[in-house]
Design a protein around this motif. Structure first.
Motif, PDB file in Angstrom:
ATOM      1  N   LEU A  63      40.172  54.304  43.869  1.00 50.81           N
ATOM      2  CA  LEU A  63      41.275  54.048  42.953  1.00 50.81           C
ATOM      3  C   LEU A  63      41.965  55.335  42.541  1.00 50.81           C
ATOM      4  CD1 LEU A  63      39.840  51.307  40.546  1.00 50.81           C
ATOM      5  CD2 LEU A  63      41.324  50.999  42.530  1.00 50.81           C
ATOM      6  N   LYS A  64      41.167  56.349  42.265  1.00 47.76           N
ATOM      7  CA  LYS A  64      41.739  57.628  41.837  1.00 47.76           C
ATOM      8  C   LYS A  64      42.610  58.229  42.933  1.00 47.76           C
ATOM      9  CE  LYS A  64      40.434  62.074  39.815  1.00 47.76           C
ATOM     10  NZ  LYS A  64      39.302  62.946  39.393  1.00 47.76           N
ATOM     11  N   ALA A  65      42.215  58.004  44.192  1.00 49.23           N
ATOM     12  CA  ALA A  65      42.981  58.559  45.303  1.00 49.23           C
ATOM     13  C   ALA A  65      44.388  57.977  45.377  1.00 49.23           C
ATOM     14  CB  ALA A  65      42.242  58.317  46.621  1.00 49.23           C
ATOM     15  N   VAL A  66      44.567  56.755  44.866  1.00 51.67           N
ATOM     16  CA  VAL A  66      45.899  56.129  44.876  1.00 51.67           C
ATOM     17  C   VAL A  66      46.485  56.052  43.471  1.00 51.67           C
ATOM     18  CG1 VAL A  66      45.488  54.822  46.982  1.00 51.67           C
ATOM     19  CG2 VAL A  66      44.853  53.829  44.778  1.00 51.67           C
ATOM     20  N   ARG A  67      45.916  56.839  42.548  1.00 48.36           N
ATOM     21  CA  ARG A  67      46.436  56.959  41.181  1.00 48.36           C
ATOM     22  C   ARG A  67      46.372  55.638  40.423  1.00 48.36           C
ATOM     23  NH1 ARG A  67      51.733  60.903  42.096  1.00 48.36           N
ATOM     24  NH2 ARG A  67      50.594  62.620  43.109  1.00 48.36           N
ATOM     25  N   LEU A  68      45.259  54.978  40.563  1.00 47.63           N
ATOM     26  CA  LEU A  68      44.997  53.764  39.788  1.00 47.63           C
ATOM     27  C   LEU A  68      43.755  53.983  38.938  1.00 47.63           C
ATOM     28  CD1 LEU A  68      45.498  50.724  42.233  1.00 47.63           C
ATOM     29  CD2 LEU A  68      46.919  51.325  40.269  1.00 47.63           C
ATOM     30  N   THR A  69      43.756  53.455  37.748  1.00 48.38           N
ATOM     31  CA  THR A  69      42.565  53.446  36.912  1.00 48.38           C
ATOM     32  C   THR A  69      41.896  52.090  37.042  1.00 48.38           C
ATOM     33  OG1 THR A  69      43.707  52.572  34.964  1.00 48.38           O
ATOM     34  CG2 THR A  69      43.748  54.974  35.290  1.00 48.38           C
ATOM     35  N   PRO A  70      40.617  51.977  36.657  1.00 42.41           N
ATOM     36  CA  PRO A  70      39.988  50.652  36.673  1.00 42.41           C
ATOM     37  C   PRO A  70      40.756  49.627  35.848  1.00 42.41           C
ATOM     38  CG  PRO A  70      38.316  52.353  36.460  1.00 42.41           C
ATOM     39  CD  PRO A  70      39.634  53.047  36.361  1.00 42.41           C
ATOM     40  N   GLY A  71      41.344  50.058  34.753  1.00 42.02           N
ATOM     41  CA  GLY A  71      42.156  49.141  33.958  1.00 42.02           C
ATOM     42  C   GLY A  71      43.398  48.676  34.715  1.00 42.02           C
ATOM     43  N   ASP A  72      44.039  49.614  35.433  1.00 40.92           N
ATOM     44  CA  ASP A  72      45.193  49.246  36.254  1.00 40.92           C
ATOM     45  C   ASP A  72      44.790  48.245  37.337  1.00 40.92           C
ATOM     46  OD1 ASP A  72      46.888  50.930  34.854  1.00 40.92           O
ATOM     47  OD2 ASP A  72      46.558  52.622  36.219  1.00 40.92           O
ATOM     48  N   ALA A  73      43.622  48.480  37.935  1.00 47.07           N
ATOM     49  CA  ALA A  73      43.152  47.596  38.999  1.00 47.07           C
ATOM     50  C   ALA A  73      42.909  46.185  38.470  1.00 47.07           C
ATOM     51  CB  ALA A  73      41.880  48.155  39.633  1.00 47.07           C
ATOM     52  N   GLU A  74      42.292  46.093  37.306  1.00 45.49           N
ATOM     53  CA  GLU A  74      42.060  44.770  36.709  1.00 45.49           C
ATOM     54  C   GLU A  74      43.388  44.075  36.423  1.00 45.49           C
ATOM     55  OE1 GLU A  74      39.314  43.168  36.201  1.00 45.49           O
ATOM     56  OE2 GLU A  74      37.714  44.672  36.422  1.00 45.49           O
ATOM     57  N   GLU A  75      44.347  44.824  35.898  1.00 40.29           N
ATOM     58  CA  GLU A  75      45.640  44.227  35.566  1.00 40.29           C
ATOM     59  C   GLU A  75      46.393  43.789  36.820  1.00 40.29           C
ATOM     60  OE1 GLU A  75      49.845  45.517  33.444  1.00 40.29           O
ATOM     61  OE2 GLU A  75      48.012  46.637  32.995  1.00 40.29           O
ATOM     62  N   LEU A  76      46.384  44.635  37.853  1.00 39.43           N
ATOM     63  CA  LEU A  76      47.059  44.277  39.090  1.00 39.43           C
ATOM     64  C   LEU A  76      46.400  43.071  39.745  1.00 39.43           C
ATOM     65  CD1 LEU A  76      48.140  47.428  41.142  1.00 39.43           C
ATOM     66  CD2 LEU A  76      49.529  45.470  40.460  1.00 39.43           C
ATOM     67  N   HIS A  77      45.077  43.030  39.719  1.00 42.41           N
ATOM     68  CA  HIS A  77      44.370  41.886  40.296  1.00 42.41           C
ATOM     69  C   HIS A  77      44.745  40.606  39.563  1.00 42.41           C
ATOM     70  CE1 HIS A  77      41.229  39.326  41.897  1.00 42.41           C
ATOM     71  NE2 HIS A  77      40.797  39.095  40.670  1.00 42.41           N
ATOM     72  N   ARG A  78      44.805  40.680  38.253  1.00 46.71           N
ATOM     73  CA  ARG A  78      45.187  39.500  37.484  1.00 46.71           C
ATOM     74  C   ARG A  78      46.600  39.059  37.835  1.00 46.71           C
ATOM     75  NH1 ARG A  78      48.503  38.775  33.694  1.00 46.71           N
ATOM     76  NH2 ARG A  78      48.818  41.006  33.418  1.00 46.71           N
ATOM     77  N   LEU A  79      47.507  40.029  37.974  1.00 47.42           N
ATOM     78  CA  LEU A  79      48.905  39.699  38.225  1.00 47.42           C
ATOM     79  C   LEU A  79      49.124  39.185  39.650  1.00 47.42           C
ATOM     80  CD1 LEU A  79      51.691  39.706  36.941  1.00 47.42           C
ATOM     81  CD2 LEU A  79      51.980  42.069  37.690  1.00 47.42           C
ATOM     82  N   LEU A  80      48.488  39.807  40.624  1.00 46.96           N
ATOM     83  CA  LEU A  80      48.727  39.446  42.013  1.00 46.96           C
ATOM     84  C   LEU A  80      47.905  38.245  42.474  1.00 46.96           C
ATOM     85  CD1 LEU A  80      48.827  42.978  43.700  1.00 46.96           C
ATOM     86  CD2 LEU A  80      50.770  41.495  43.149  1.00 46.96           C
ATOM     87  N   ALA A  81      46.726  38.051  41.885  1.00 46.79           N
ATOM     88  CA  ALA A  81      45.816  37.043  42.420  1.00 46.79           C
ATOM     89  C   ALA A  81      45.637  35.827  41.526  1.00 46.79           C
ATOM     90  CB  ALA A  81      44.445  37.686  42.704  1.00 46.79           C
ATOM     91  N   VAL A  82      45.528  36.020  40.227  1.00 47.67           N
ATOM     92  CA  VAL A  82      45.139  34.897  39.365  1.00 47.67           C
ATOM     93  C   VAL A  82      46.101  34.691  38.201  1.00 47.67           C
ATOM     94  CG1 VAL A  82      42.695  35.079  39.956  1.00 47.67           C
ATOM     95  CG2 VAL A  82      43.581  36.385  38.026  1.00 47.67           C
ATOM     96  N   ALA A  83      47.320  35.241  38.286  1.00 48.21           N
ATOM     97  CA  ALA A  83      48.260  35.126  37.170  1.00 48.21           C
ATOM     98  C   ALA A  83      48.632  33.674  36.918  1.00 48.21           C
ATOM     99  CB  ALA A  83      49.518  35.944  37.454  1.00 48.21           C
ATOM    100  N   LYS A  84      48.692  33.300  35.648  1.00 48.59           N
ATOM    101  CA  LYS A  84      49.075  31.948  35.285  1.00 48.59           C
ATOM    102  C   LYS A  84      50.596  31.848  35.203  1.00 48.59           C
ATOM    103  CE  LYS A  84      44.781  30.989  32.801  1.00 48.59           C
ATOM    104  NZ  LYS A  84      44.168  30.558  31.524  1.00 48.59           N
ATOM    105  N   TYR A  85      51.055  30.631  34.992  1.00 48.87           N
ATOM    106  CA  TYR A  85      52.488  30.330  34.966  1.00 48.87           C
ATOM    107  C   TYR A  85      53.234  31.250  34.003  1.00 48.87           C
ATOM    108  CZ  TYR A  85      56.619  27.223  34.732  1.00 48.87           C
ATOM    109  OH  TYR A  85      57.887  26.693  34.782  1.00 48.87           O
TER     110      TYR A  85
END
Length: 503
Positions: free
Chosen positions: A432-454
């Motif tokens: 994650l650090k290599a692509v300038r993402l934090t664990p918090g960013d990863a959790e947020e992106l995963h929620r938005l791209l994979a499991v985001a609600k209406y």
């Protein structure tokens, strides 16, 4: 700084399954009338492929979008006013019905009215344009799933570089992905600038580009000027029609029809705030590969107190500011920088963006004899994916493969991190650090791209009709006009208030 708001869309191409539900529901809502049988405001194309209309991306032929003249000024590819005036009645740069397709119906009545006989009755195709028997030889979705790819897909204008030799339309060697398209509702729309009658306009309330049917005279310059070929002519009325971004639904705080009916849940709607004073400079960026960053620089941070104050001064209400802060489009385009525009080199500054598709990365790592848990091996595999980086770069970054590789590596690191988490293993923070993402960013992106609600995917504030009268003062403002009334010499479109009030 002059702050305006734009309703924008992002599509995650990894989730598009090519079901065409969006196209069908859009067709039933907006173009189920005589005269627009051939028109699809929303269509889903298979890439690689020639698209709809055929080879619409070949601007050397169709003269769509903007270009820079010898002094670095924006000019329409279709020519200046004099050239457009001379071609009012004989425009050579218009797609023909063969480039779209000839719409047909079938003699269904013959199936039940045919006299008794030894042969089974057949419903033969008839042209909806002439009523005569017609052969079905092309369609808006003719290449679905690479059907006929060996014969047609090689004509894709994006396969023009020397790298295109690596693309093989053979079983187990080819690739495909689906690309949904609609009007881009650009910040710098060429169709609006080319319209001789001023019928096309960009709403100051929300940036949606519409056609005033009362003012349209059917000159068709907008069809030529639009590089995405998303303006159509109704052959029954002789007037231009195009995607309206479902503005009646948007004004009610609801998503577009194509978004709400999307089976793959790949579409995101939200607000972007932008500085209208920067639009001209961004569109005139000399190097086409810098246009992406130039357009991102036009967007403003709604959490910035100075931006919020300027937005309030421009008349943007508080609930719109709140929606801009919660916008999934802002997160994907500006904050996480994983969404890209379609053909930024057209210089229209499009406002429908795409998360590029990611091929099976781990399969590529294994095939190359690498370690799936080694970030270096995984990132190296991104450059050897089945979908060539060069092809994606031709579509989304004006040929800059580094930008595409950076997005795909970010998506790859996110996928690897969340995969390990799902298996109960500690996530790889180094990747994650290599692509300038934090664990918090990863959790947020995963929620938005994979499991985001209406409610997370569609953040569309409702109309403010009480502000409609105040917008009348902005009726003839140009998006690159200074508050003092000075216009920059770009021939930019006029922003006008529609009768629908302020979304």
């Amino acid at each position: 700084m002059r702050v305006l708001a734009q309703v924008a869309m992002v599509m995650n191409l990894d989730k598009c399954i090519g079901c065409h539900t969006c196209s069908v529901t859009c067709k039933q809502t907006w173009t189920n009338r005589p005269g627009v049988e051939y028109a699809w405001f929303n269509n889903v194309e298979t890439k690689p492929g020639v698209g709809y209309p055929r080879r619409y991306e070949d601007q050397e032929h169709w003269k769509g979008g903007w270009a820079l003249d010898g002094r670095g000024r924006l000019v329409l590819r279709s020519g200046g006013r004099a050239r457009r005036l001379l071609s009012l009645f004989a425009n050579p740069d218009l797609p023909s019905v063969e480039d779209y397709y000839e719409p047909v119906t079938y003699d269904y009545d013959h199936l039940v009215s045919a006299p008794a006989g030894p042969d089974l009755p057949v419903a033969r195709p008839r042209s909806l344009l002439t009523g005569r028997p017609a052969a079905v030889t092309w369609g808006a979705n003719w290449e679905d799933g690479l059907g006929g790819a060996p014969e047609h897909a090689g004509d894709d204008p994006n396969l023009s570089g020397s790298w295109a030799e690596k693309v093989r339309f053979e079983f187990e060697q080819t690739f495909l992905f689906h690309l949904p398209r609609l009007c881009e509702h650009c910040l710098n729309p060429a169709c609006v600038a080319a319209c001789p009658s001023g019928a096309l306009y960009k709403r100051v309330e929300d940036g949606i580009v519409l056609v005033d049917q009362d003012r349209c005279r059917g000159w068709r310059m907008c069809v030529t000027a639009c590089p995405y070929k998303k303006v159509y002519v109704n052959h029954a009325t002789g007037k231009a029609e195009k995607c309206t971004f479902c503005f009646p639904r948007v004004e009610a705080g609801r998503p577009t029809v194509c978004s709400e009916t999307c089976v793959g849940r790949l579409r995101y709607l939200g607000l972007l705030l932008y500085d209208a004073d920067r639009v001209a400079g961004a569109a005139a960026t000399p190097d086409a590969r810098d246009l992406l960053e130039a357009q991102r620089d036009v967007f403003l941070d709604p959490r910035d107190p100075e931006v919020a104050a300027a937005a309030r001064e421009s008349g943007i209400p508080e609930d719109w500011l709140d929606a801009a802060r919660r916008s999934p489009v802002h997160d994907l385009v500006v904050r996480h920088r994983i969404a890209l525009p379609l053909h930024p080199e057209y210089r229209t500054l499009p406002m429908v963006w795409y998360v590029p598709p990611l091929s099976p990365v781990l399969d590529a790592v294994t095939g190359a004899g690498g370690d799936q848990d080694d970030p270096d091996h995984v990132f190296a595999a991104v450059t050897r994916l089945r979908i060539p980086l060069e092809y994606l770069a031709e579509l989304f970054t004006a040929g800059d493969t580094d930008v595409v590789a950076g997005v795909l590596m970010k998506l790859t690191a996110l996928r690897s991190y969340m995969r390990r988490r799902a298996l109960g293993e500690p996530g790889d923070d180094a990747a994650l650090k290599a692509v300038r993402l934090t664990p918090g960013d990863a959790e947020e992106l995963h929620r938005l791209l994979a499991v985001a609600k209406y409610a997370d995917r569609y953040v569309v504030p409702a109309a403010h009709r009480e502000d409609a009268a105040a917008l009348g003062a902005l009726e003839n403002r140009c998006p690159v006009e200074s508050p003092a009334g000075r216009r920059v010499p770009l021939g930019m479109p006029t922003l006008r208030r529609s009768g629908g009030g302020r979304p």
